[in-house]
Write a protein that holds these residues in place. Structure first.
Motif, PDB file in Angstrom:
ATOM      1  N   SER B  19       0.720  -1.193  -0.218  1.00  0.00           N
ATOM      2  CA  SER B  19       0.055  -0.125  -0.087  1.00  0.00           C
ATOM      3  C   SER B  19       0.874   1.339  -0.080  1.00  0.00           C
ATOM      4  O   SER B  19       0.525   2.441  -0.466  1.00  0.00           O
ATOM      5  N   ALA B 100      -5.127   1.908  -5.956  1.00  0.00           N
ATOM      6  CA  ALA B 100      -5.288   0.554  -5.531  1.00  0.00           C
ATOM      7  C   ALA B 100      -5.567  -0.341  -6.905  1.00  0.00           C
ATOM      8  O   ALA B 100      -5.194  -1.503  -6.822  1.00  0.00           O
ATOM      9  N   GLY B 110      -2.271  -3.105  -6.998  1.00  0.00           N
ATOM     10  CA  GLY B 110      -2.466  -3.156  -5.687  1.00  0.00           C
ATOM     11  C   GLY B 110      -3.660  -3.868  -5.149  1.00  0.00           C
ATOM     12  O   GLY B 110      -3.331  -4.694  -4.309  1.00  0.00           O
TER      13      GLY B 110
END
Lengths: 203, 347
Positions: B19, B100, B110
């Motif tokens: 992340s 993401a 992600g």
């Protein structure tokens, strides 16, 4: 043009003009820049540009014409008369110097760079130079003094003038005492006559 | 992704690392784009921009960032303090969350969720909340105007974006960005902007519609990141600095970072949807996971450059013109494309 035709025309026209605009700006990415890196590279200033004033005090005769011409009164000149026994020399234009100049100050912060002081100067000693970077942190530093006389020299010159004037006065008094004057007020008058006073100044 | 998972046993650490990766990317990329923007702007105007910090001023963005971080964090006396403090972070969260689902490479994404594009659109809306919050909480008429304009603009332009995404989803049959990219693999001819990897007869009819869709989504993406010619929310000549007028220091930097990160996001979305994402334009040549990152960033960066180029070419639109473009031009054309693409795909 009908409304619907105008609608389509507008869309294609806007797309087209965007492309035209982008076509204009793109070549500018590769052209030479119009600016210069100022403090290191400087642009050429015009030949007759008016910037900082400079006074060649050796040529100055203390005539005060520049100070009178100045529209913002930024030039201050003080003079002391010289006595006949001293020779102050000649200027580069062969004018005889008759005055000491203990003070020749230019407040460059007030100066408006009009150049009006340059033209009246009979000896061409006050000139505009091409220096344009003279910022200061203190405003007092912007008052430029061009006089090269030291305190002692000023004192000596003043004393000499005083002494000479006293001598002259004494001589006059002596002359007066010897020659018996006739009735006062007819021949010699200490004041100029009113007729003379109202005379217009000659140009 | 599996590689990182294999060397680090703990799943939590893996999650944190994964992340944080986009954050490093955003910061480095933002510095590069800041520099590009200033240089392109200057050269288009026949100037040279920064020349003193480092070679041709390459260290200037870093100096700017350090300066912004050191500055005092000023909050206006009559501002709504909580909302004022929160706004930049909400705007940044919206931007960051979008990363993401961006497929940087065939092995790195992600979060490989199957509603990727939908998630992106949803997170894009979060930025609007942040901007509106900033405009409202500042208690300043310019900020409020900026915020309101931004809300109106972003809401209007999300509809063309969503419609365009539907068209792509119809062709690819997936909402997952990774799947959409994989669908376009195999060279420049397979990109959706040129009709996708369909049989020739279908492809030729499809091409004009996908190309129009691509153009429209590009225009809409510029509007969504509030850049010229759609920079009404921060129109300097009218609104000082728009919604971020009252912001300074760190919080202003947050908005700035969010703006530039968003710029990359919309470019990346255009690239992933229409230009084959991480796939190489030469088919199998120069393709692979690492080349994937290269192609993806290069293509997105090209779009960022075009957006900068447009910014320094075009003047700003009026508010009514902005609404006209969205509701009367982009949306109807997309409906036409939607119907046409549906019809072609069915037959």
């Amino acid at each position: 043009m009908s409304a619907i035709a105008k609608y389509f025309y507008n869309i294609f026209h806007s797309l087209y003009t965007v492309v035209v605009g982008m076509k204009i700006t793109f070549p500018h990415l590769f052209t030479r820049s119009a600016t210069v890196q100022y403090p290191t590279v400087k642009m050429k200033i015009p030949e007759r540009a008016r910037n900082r004033l400079y006074v060649n005090i050796d040529d100055c005769i203390g005539c005060d014409q520049c100070a009178m011409a100045c529209p913002v009164d930024c030039i201050t000149i003080e003079t002391i008369k010289s006595t006949p026994d001293v020779d102050l020399g000649l200027t580069s234009k062969n004018t005889k110097k008759r005055l000491y100049i203990p003070r020749f100050d230019i407040d460059i912060a007030k100066c408006c760079y009009c150049g009006l002081c340059v033209w009246p100067c009979p000896t061409e000693c006050i000139v505009m130079t091409d220096v344009y970077e003279f910022s200061e942190f203190d405003r007092q530093n912007l008052i430029y003094s061009f006089s090269n006389m030291t305190e002692d020299e000023v004192g000596a010159a003043t004393a000499r003038l005083k002494k000479y004037e006293e001598e002259q006065a004494a001589k006059k008094a002596a002359a007066k005492a010897t020659s018996t004057p006739p009735a006062t007020g007819t021949a010699v008058s200490p004041l100029p006559t009113p007729v003379q006073k109202s005379e217009p100044p000659t140009k | 992704m599996e590689f990182i998972q294999s060397i680090l046993a703990n799943e939590l650490i893996v999650a944190i690392i994964l992340s944080l990766l986009p954050l490093f990317f955003i910061i480095i990329y933002a510095l590069i784009v800041l520099y590009t923007e200033m240089k392109v702007a200057a050269h288009i105007q026949d100037r040279v921009a920064y020349m003193r910090t480092g070679w041709h001023g390459v260290l200037q963005p870093i100096a700017d960032m350090v300066k912004l971080l050191q500055k005092e964090d000023i909050i206006p006396a009559h501002a709504d303090k909580l909302l004022f403090r929160m706004a930049p972070f909400i705007a940044f969260i919206g931007t960051y969350a979008a990363y993401a689902v961006l497929p940087f490479s065939s092995i790195y994404i992600g979060s490989n969720i199957n509603v990727g594009v939908f998630f992106l659109v949803a997170m894009g809306s979060l930025v609007v909340i942040g901007i509106l919050m900033a405009g409202w909480a500042s208690n300043n008429k310019w900020s409020l105007f900026g915020g309101v304009r931004s809300a109106a603009q972003m809401v209007s332009y999300e509809i063309p974006t969503a419609l365009a995404i539907i068209i792509v989803v119809m062709i690819t049959g997936s909402l997952n960005l990774q799947e959409i990219t994989k669908f376009q693999e195999g060279g420049i001819g397979h990109w959706i902007v040129f009709g996708g990897p369909l049989p020739w007869n279908q492809k030729l009819i499809l091409m004009p519609f996908t190309f129009i869709t691509f153009l429209i989504v590009f225009v809409a993406s510029i509007a969504e990141v509030n850049r010229t010619p759609f920079d009404l929310p921060e129109a300097e000549s009218e609104l000082v600095q728009g919604f971020n007028t009252e912001y300074s220091g760190m919080r202003f930097a947050m908005f700035y970072l969010s703006e530039y990160a968003n710029l990359f996001t919309v470019s990346a979305v255009v690239v992933a949807l229409f230009l084959g994402g991480w796939s190489s334009p030469f088919g199998t040549l120069m393709s692979g996971p690492v080349w994937g990152i290269f192609w993806f960033v290069l293509k997105a960066y090209l779009f960022v450059f075009i957006q900068i180029w447009i910014r320094w070419t075009l003047p700003r639109l009026r508010v009514d013109q902005l609404m006209y473009v969205s509701w009367k031009v982009l949306t109807p054309w997309l409906f036409v494309c939607l119907l046409a693409v549906g019809f072609i795909l069915v037959n």
